[in-house]
Design a protein around this motif. Sequence first.
Motif, PDB file in Angstrom:
ATOM      1  N   GLY A 136       0.802  -1.216   0.000  1.00 17.02           N
ATOM      2  CA  GLY A 136       0.000   0.000   0.000  1.00 17.02           C
ATOM      3  C   GLY A 136       0.835   1.265   0.000  1.00 17.02           C
ATOM      4  N   LEU A 137       2.148   1.146  -0.274  1.00 15.24           N
ATOM      5  CA  LEU A 137       3.027   2.308  -0.251  1.00 15.24           C
ATOM      6  C   LEU A 137       3.608   2.650  -1.622  1.00 15.24           C
ATOM      7  CD1 LEU A 137       5.020   1.663   3.047  1.00 15.24           C
ATOM      8  CD2 LEU A 137       3.273   3.391   2.668  1.00 15.24           C
ATOM      9  N   GLY A 138       3.460   1.754  -2.602  1.00 12.66           N
ATOM     10  CA  GLY A 138       4.106   1.951  -3.903  1.00 12.66           C
ATOM     11  C   GLY A 138       3.675   3.231  -4.589  1.00 12.66           C
ATOM     12  N   LEU A 139       2.366   3.442  -4.724  1.00 12.09           N
ATOM     13  CA  LEU A 139       1.888   4.648  -5.403  1.00 12.09           C
ATOM     14  C   LEU A 139       2.116   5.904  -4.562  1.00 12.09           C
ATOM     15  CD1 LEU A 139      -1.429   3.423  -7.086  1.00 12.09           C
ATOM     16  CD2 LEU A 139       0.809   3.809  -8.127  1.00 12.09           C
ATOM     17  N   ALA A 140       2.105   5.759  -3.226  1.00 14.99           N
ATOM     18  CA  ALA A 140       2.410   6.909  -2.366  1.00 14.99           C
ATOM     19  C   ALA A 140       3.855   7.353  -2.568  1.00 14.99           C
ATOM     20  CB  ALA A 140       2.156   6.558  -0.905  1.00 14.99           C
ATOM     21  N   ILE A 141       4.766   6.379  -2.692  1.00 18.08           N
ATOM     22  CA  ILE A 141       6.167   6.707  -2.965  1.00 18.08           C
ATOM     23  C   ILE A 141       6.293   7.374  -4.337  1.00 18.08           C
ATOM     24  CG2 ILE A 141       8.442   5.702  -3.390  1.00 18.08           C
ATOM     25  CD1 ILE A 141       7.777   3.610  -1.272  1.00 18.08           C
ATOM     26  N   ALA A 142       5.580   6.844  -5.321  1.00 17.73           N
ATOM     27  CA  ALA A 142       5.614   7.418  -6.662  1.00 17.73           C
ATOM     28  C   ALA A 142       5.129   8.870  -6.647  1.00 17.73           C
ATOM     29  CB  ALA A 142       4.760   6.590  -7.615  1.00 17.73           C
ATOM     30  N   LYS A 143       4.056   9.136  -5.905  1.00 22.91           N
ATOM     31  CA  LYS A 143       3.524  10.499  -5.848  1.00 22.91           C
ATOM     32  C   LYS A 143       4.530  11.472  -5.242  1.00 22.91           C
ATOM     33  CE  LYS A 143      -0.145  13.320  -3.814  1.00 22.91           C
ATOM     34  NZ  LYS A 143      -1.347  13.339  -2.959  1.00 22.91           N
ATOM     35  N   GLN A 144       5.156  11.066  -4.125  1.00 23.77           N
ATOM     36  CA  GLN A 144       6.119  11.959  -3.484  1.00 23.77           C
ATOM     37  C   GLN A 144       7.337  12.203  -4.365  1.00 23.77           C
ATOM     38  OE1 GLN A 144       5.670  13.700  -0.759  1.00 23.77           O
ATOM     39  NE2 GLN A 144       3.626  12.821  -0.496  1.00 23.77           N
ATOM     40  N   ALA A 145       7.767  11.176  -5.096  1.00 28.50           N
ATOM     41  CA  ALA A 145       8.909  11.339  -5.993  1.00 28.50           C
ATOM     42  C   ALA A 145       8.579  12.304  -7.136  1.00 28.50           C
ATOM     43  CB  ALA A 145       9.327   9.983  -6.550  1.00 28.50           C
ATOM     44  N   ILE A 146       7.376  12.195  -7.669  1.00 24.43           N
ATOM     45  CA  ILE A 146       6.974  13.099  -8.764  1.00 24.43           C
ATOM     46  C   ILE A 146       6.800  14.522  -8.242  1.00 24.43           C
ATOM     47  CG2 ILE A 146       5.187  13.587 -10.459  1.00 24.43           C
ATOM     48  CD1 ILE A 146       6.985  11.182 -11.098  1.00 24.43           C
ATOM     49  N   MET A 147       6.212  14.667  -7.057  1.00 19.78           N
ATOM     50  CA  MET A 147       6.029  16.006  -6.484  1.00 19.78           C
ATOM     51  C   MET A 147       7.372  16.663  -6.175  1.00 19.78           C
ATOM     52  SD  MET A 147       2.755  15.452  -3.935  1.00 19.78           S
ATOM     53  CE  MET A 147       2.950  17.092  -3.262  1.00 19.78           C
ATOM     54  N   ALA A 148       8.382  15.867  -5.839  1.00 20.13           N
ATOM     55  CA  ALA A 148       9.718  16.416  -5.591  1.00 20.13           C
ATOM     56  C   ALA A 148      10.305  17.025  -6.847  1.00 20.13           C
ATOM     57  CB  ALA A 148      10.639  15.338  -5.040  1.00 20.13           C
ATOM     58  N   HIS A 149       9.774  16.658  -8.012  1.00 20.04           N
ATOM     59  CA  HIS A 149      10.214  17.219  -9.293  1.00 20.04           C
ATOM     60  C   HIS A 149       9.237  18.281  -9.808  1.00 20.04           C
ATOM     61  CE1 HIS A 149      12.642  13.539  -9.178  1.00 20.04           C
ATOM     62  NE2 HIS A 149      13.432  14.113 -10.063  1.00 20.04           N
ATOM     63  N   GLN A 150       8.361  18.780  -8.902  1.00 17.08           N
ATOM     64  CA  GLN A 150       7.336  19.780  -9.268  1.00 17.08           C
ATOM     65  C   GLN A 150       6.411  19.248 -10.364  1.00 17.08           C
ATOM     66  OE1 GLN A 150      10.812  21.082  -9.158  1.00 17.08           O
ATOM     67  NE2 GLN A 150      10.277  21.191  -6.995  1.00 17.08           N
ATOM     68  N   GLY A 151       6.179  17.935 -10.324  1.00 17.22           N
ATOM     69  CA  GLY A 151       5.295  17.310 -11.303  1.00 17.22           C
ATOM     70  C   GLY A 151       3.946  16.967 -10.720  1.00 17.22           C
ATOM     71  N   ASN A 152       3.189  16.178 -11.467  1.00 16.74           N
ATOM     72  CA  ASN A 152       1.840  15.803 -11.055  1.00 16.74           C
ATOM     73  C   ASN A 152       1.580  14.361 -11.477  1.00 16.74           C
ATOM     74  OD1 ASN A 152      -0.759  16.042 -10.045  1.00 16.74           O
ATOM     75  ND2 ASN A 152      -1.594  16.766 -11.993  1.00 16.74           N
TER      76      ASN A 152
END
Length: 472
Positions: free
Chosen positions: A437-453
Amino acid sequence: MQPSTKIKALFSSFSIKLFVWFWLIAITSIFSTRFISHQLSSDTYNRVVSQAPLHNELRQLHNTARKIERSKIKNLDQLLQTKQQRFIKGPFNLWFKSIDTNSTVYSLFRLPPKHQQVVTRYLNEQVFDKAITSVFPHTRLVGPVLIKINKQNYQLFISRKQHRRNFGQLVQDLPSWARVTIPIFISFILCLLLARSFSKPIATIKKAATELGKGNLATRVTGITKRNDELGQLAKSFNQMAEQLQQNQSAQQRLLGDVSHELRSPMTRLQMALGLAQQDSTTQAARQQYLQRCQLEIERLNQMIEDALALSRLENTLQTIEKKHLNFTALIERIIHQEQFVANEKSITIVLDSNVIVELVGNHNLLFSAISNVVTNAVKYSPEHSTVKATLSLNNQLVSLVICDNGIGVPPASLTELFTPFYRVNLARDRKTGGTGLGLAIAKQAIMAHQGNIFAKNNENKGLSVTIQLPL
């Protein structure tokens, strides 16, 4: 930016305001000093302008002289003592200058002391050979005309009060202490307003910083953020900092609570498997099965802890990430090649649809992890003998990667929750696939760290599409 906006931003600047305030105070001080010295100068107060008398002024002067000569006044002292108004009425006044003795000056009515002194000195110092009009800031004097009172020769003048008074003349009538105190008081008020305009917002920010230092992360600066100068920007930056700190603390507390909750289930299953394996009645085959179950739960615990640590590091927004130029297209191709080994077990084909070579600035490991988690999920929840499609495109300086599977999709209400830590659409299905239950949460934080969505939506037919957008 439009010129009007630039001008507004310029004059909203704290530096410009500081300059203008000090400039105004300096100008006020200069003009106040000049004004005081000008007003205290005797030349200003004694200033007189000579001009030709008006016809009605001369007529009044001569009529008054005839009245005095025809009267039965024995001497000038009698006239001055009785102050007979049959010769002249207010606001006019009569002045007499003796020309037979020591040019003594007399007046029928007394003026204010300063006015009386100025006119008297002027009449004493001047020699008149014809009638003129002498205009003072406070008095209009006409004369002279020669008259005789009891065989004594005098020059007669008529004066009246000047009705047009400007600000300078009003100040002249003030006492000396008042003329000095007024500009001092004005400069004091200006400096006080200047000091308050600086100190009040700074004191407000200091108070909020003190509360924040005490651990009250909900503290915010209010009443200053609407300003357009540097103090308003400072208040906004402080609020952003406090917001980030509060979010970090909330994320850490939420993650700690979620991890504690999620660890209970595998720990309980691990304890049960160990307990059954330790029973004397358990057969060797059953014991081996229980030990394998323990091995599986330990691996899940290890994976969950690793994912939780990774998520914790990404949610810490105060941590900076190292970014470098990288070939984003090649990165996706490597991920697809790696995930294809897992997909082969279900006869799933992963394809990349792209006709562009994208290069951007980012962190290789974070982007690799984020996209891998999305592709892994797509493979996990896709049926056998299906296709997972990754579409890469470039539009208006924005990179878009869409990963589409052919699974059953998710309920519409769950689309916004997919990227929440430990969220599961189906607990039994996630347990079967080994998800934490953490895979997509990790993906979201990684993308947000790049000012992405990153967001997800169900396909029209079936399956789920996850879209990742990154700036170049």
